[in-house]
Enzyme design. Structure first.
Site, PDB file in Angstrom:
ATOM      1  N   PHE A 258       0.849  -1.193   0.000  1.00 24.34           N
ATOM      2  CA  PHE A 258       0.000   0.000   0.000  1.00 24.34           C
ATOM      3  C   PHE A 258       0.887   1.247   0.000  1.00 24.34           C
ATOM      4  CE2 PHE A 258      -2.851   3.211   1.734  1.00 24.34           C
ATOM      5  CZ  PHE A 258      -3.948   3.025   0.905  1.00 24.34           C
TER       6      PHE A 258
ATOM      7  N   ARG B 221     -12.384  -4.714  -6.948  1.00 20.44           N
ATOM      8  CA  ARG B 221     -12.105  -5.336  -5.648  1.00 20.44           C
ATOM      9  C   ARG B 221     -13.399  -5.597  -4.887  1.00 20.44           C
ATOM     10  NH1 ARG B 221      -8.264  -2.605  -1.165  1.00 20.44           N
ATOM     11  NH2 ARG B 221     -10.035  -1.212  -1.037  1.00 20.44           N
TER      12      ARG B 221
ATOM     13  N   ASP C 123       2.019  -4.843   8.137  1.00 20.94           N
ATOM     14  CA  ASP C 123       0.790  -4.055   8.080  1.00 20.94           C
ATOM     15  C   ASP C 123      -0.370  -5.055   8.017  1.00 20.94           C
ATOM     16  OD1 ASP C 123      -1.429  -2.542   7.371  1.00 20.94           O
ATOM     17  OD2 ASP C 123      -0.308  -1.208   6.044  1.00 20.94           O
TER      18      ASP C 123
ATOM     19  N   TYR D 295     -10.835   0.879  10.778  1.00 19.04           N
ATOM     20  CA  TYR D 295     -12.090   1.168  10.061  1.00 19.04           C
ATOM     21  C   TYR D 295     -12.462   0.134   9.015  1.00 19.04           C
ATOM     22  CZ  TYR D 295      -8.519   3.424   7.083  1.00 19.04           C
ATOM     23  OH  TYR D 295      -7.397   3.692   6.349  1.00 19.04           O
ATOM     24  N   LYS D 296     -11.609  -0.870   8.812  1.00 19.79           N
ATOM     25  CA  LYS D 296     -11.933  -1.874   7.786  1.00 19.79           C
ATOM     26  C   LYS D 296     -12.702  -3.020   8.443  1.00 19.79           C
ATOM     27  CE  LYS D 296      -7.705  -0.793   5.213  1.00 19.79           C
ATOM     28  NZ  LYS D 296      -8.229  -0.153   4.019  1.00 19.79           N
TER      29      LYS D 296
HETATM   30  C1  LIG Z   1      -2.511  -1.870   3.661  1.00 18.23           C
HETATM   31  C2  LIG Z   1      -2.964  -0.510   4.073  1.00 18.23           C
HETATM   32  N1  LIG Z   1      -2.226   0.211   4.932  1.00 18.23           N
HETATM   33  C3  LIG Z   1      -2.620   1.439   5.338  1.00 18.23           C
HETATM   34  C4  LIG Z   1      -3.799   1.995   4.870  1.00 18.23           C
HETATM   35  C5  LIG Z   1      -4.271   3.355   5.239  1.00 18.23           C
HETATM   36  O1  LIG Z   1      -3.613   4.006   6.222  1.00 18.23           O
HETATM   37  P1  LIG Z   1      -4.267   5.299   6.908  1.00 18.23           P
HETATM   38  O2  LIG Z   1      -5.395   4.814   7.767  1.00 18.23           O
HETATM   39  O3  LIG Z   1      -3.166   5.917   7.642  1.00 18.23           O
HETATM   40  O4  LIG Z   1      -4.841   6.159   5.830  1.00 18.23           O
HETATM   41  C6  LIG Z   1      -4.592   1.266   3.996  1.00 18.23           C
HETATM   42  C7  LIG Z   1      -5.849   1.873   3.510  1.00 18.23           C
HETATM   43  O5  LIG Z   1      -6.588   1.375   2.741  1.00 18.23           O
HETATM   44  C8  LIG Z   1      -4.164  -0.009   3.577  1.00 18.23           C
HETATM   45  O6  LIG Z   1      -4.896  -0.719   2.725  1.00 18.23           O
END
Ligand SMILES: Cc1ncc(COP(=O)(O)O)c(C=O)c1O
Length: 426
Positions: free
Chosen positions: A131, A385, A200, A225-226
């Site tokens: 990401f 997706r 991550d 939030y996911k």
């Molecule tokens: C793998 C991954 N890391 C990080 C993030 C987002 O990070 P942040 O919440 O700091 O915007 C996402 C967002 O979709 C993601 O898919």
């Protein structure tokens, strides 16, 4: 056996041990929501809990609530609920800040450890399709600290893992393809060459079983939030292997990470343990929403918890891919998600050389919500997706989603000009 008909799917929904979990969510009428990997659905308990925090804790009790409502301890309390989902122990996880900010903290700490233990190593290694926020944070840190960011394709990771690698920074489940890495094997390989691992878990926490302790991972971060259903912009989380936590300061040395913040001393003394990974005052209303969202997982525990969620998630993604293969064979789709169960997360990603964005928009207009992720026009194609969250998605939902996709293609509905208009968020 894989279901062949809508009736088969409905029968599977009837037998689903997680069937009742769907009632804990506020799913809009007429919507098949396949984007819980981006923004989880609102749990029914959240609005009244947040309203209570606003009216009672803030409105009536005011500043006393830092003590009486447990606001000050909330980041660790929420962290403990997340710990149960990712193979961490109590008081090893804190919910705070964003994933990007937490990546900065852990990557900085990892580089400090690497510098002390292996000063000759000068590479942060990652996947090219990691990401982007992780890559941007790493790029800036590399500039500042004199390291080099090396990006390779997933299949080339093992070859690139050489003695010059200080930190291997990866997303456990790839946001584009849904491909899942073997955390234990990859971590062991990294340790063999003296590299630390930063994971991550944005697309893993609450989606697939994770065992950070068992994998002997070094650092991990993830989104609230996911799959954790904490609401838009919910706080993220951070975990550090206890053997590393107290070795170095993380760089954002705010007062919430201080050993005694209410002594207001002019010098910084980091708290012991994961508390030092906090920075400043946390968004209590958002943390309250995340805390409530996580209770859904506690309710799923007597039904088998992550093990049963994983079984259903695999069955849903398998069904989706099988239906695409059988019903959409002539429509030019590829499947970017691995077929092997142990290699995929909880999403299915389709590719198509043309029209991916418009097809997603046409589906959204029909109430089937997925999303689009742009490719690079070369090796990495555009992606349609679809996140399949087993807490609230059923087998018949998958059936209907693919039926809609087939209709969008058969009628060429996606070619209507309105579906090609690009929005700011895709
Ligand atoms: C793998 C991954 N890391 C990080 C993030 C987002 O990070 P942040 O919440 O700091 O915007 C996402 C967002 O979709 C993601 O898919």
């Amino acid at each position: 056996m894989t279901p062949q008909t809508l009736a088969d799917c409905q029968a599977l929904d009837q037998q689903d041990p997680l069937r009742a979990m769907r009632n804990l969510f506020q799913l809009p009428e007429g919507v098949i929501y396949l984007d819980g990997n981006s923004l989880g659905v609102l749990p029914k308990a959240t609005p009244s809990r947040v309203a209570q925090a606003v009216a009672q804790e803030w409105g009536t009790d005011l500043i006393k609530s830092w003590n009486t409502a447990g606001w000050f301890q909330l980041p660790l309390k929420v962290g403990n609920k997340i710990a149960r989902l990712i193979g961490a122990q109590d008081d090893e996880v804190v919910a705070a800040d964003s994933t990007s900010i937490n990546l900065f903290k852990v990557l900085s700490a990892a580089l400090s450890i690497a510098k002390a233990d292996h000063p000759q190593e000068n590479i942060i290694l990652s996947e090219r399709t990691n990401f982007p926020t992780a890559l941007y944070i790493a790029e800036a840190l590399c500039k500042e600290r004199g390291y080099q960011l090396k990006l390779v394709e997933a299949e080339d990771l093992h070859e690139a893992l050489q003695n010059d690698v200080a930190v291997l920074m990866l997303t456990h489940v790839n946001y584009r393809t849904g491909a899942m890495l073997n955390m234990k094997e990859v971590t062991a390989a990294a340790h063999t060459v003296g590299a630390l691992t930063v994971w991550d878990l944005a697309h893993s926490a609450g989606a697939v079983p994770v065992d950070l302790t068992g994998a002997q991972a070094d650092f991990a971060v993830g989104c609230g939030y996911k799959y954790l259903n904490g609401g838009p912009g919910a706080p993220a989380f951070v975990w550090v292997n206890p053997k590393h936590t107290n070795r170095f300061w993380q760089p954002l040395t705010g007062w919430w990470g201080h050993a005694a913040p209410f002594e207001f001393t002019p010098d910084y003394k980091p708290a012991a343990g994961i508390t030092r990974y906090q920075c400043g005052t946390q968004p209590i209303l958002s943390l309250t929403a995340l805390d409530t969202g996580l209770d859904v997982f506690l309710e799923a525990e007597p039904l088998g918890g992550m093990k049963v969620l994983r079984q259903k998630s695999l069955a849903l993604t398998r069904l989706f891919m099988q239906l695409v293969n059988t019903q959409l064979a002539d429509h030019g789709f590829g499947i970017a998600t691995p077929e092997q169960d142990q290699e995929r997360g909880s999403q299915v990603s389709l590719t198509r050389s043309e029209g991916a964005y418009a097809i997603v928009q046409a589906l959204i207009a029909r109430g089937v919500i997925g999303d689009f992720r742009a490719g690079d026009g070369q090796q990495h194609p555009d992606i349609l997706r679809f996140g399949l969250t087993p807490l609230y998605i059923g087998y018949a939902d998958v059936w209907h989603a693919v039926r809609h996709l087939k209709e969008v293609m058969d009628t060429q509905e996606w070619q209507q000009a309105r579906f090609s208009q690009k929005h700011a968020v895709t």
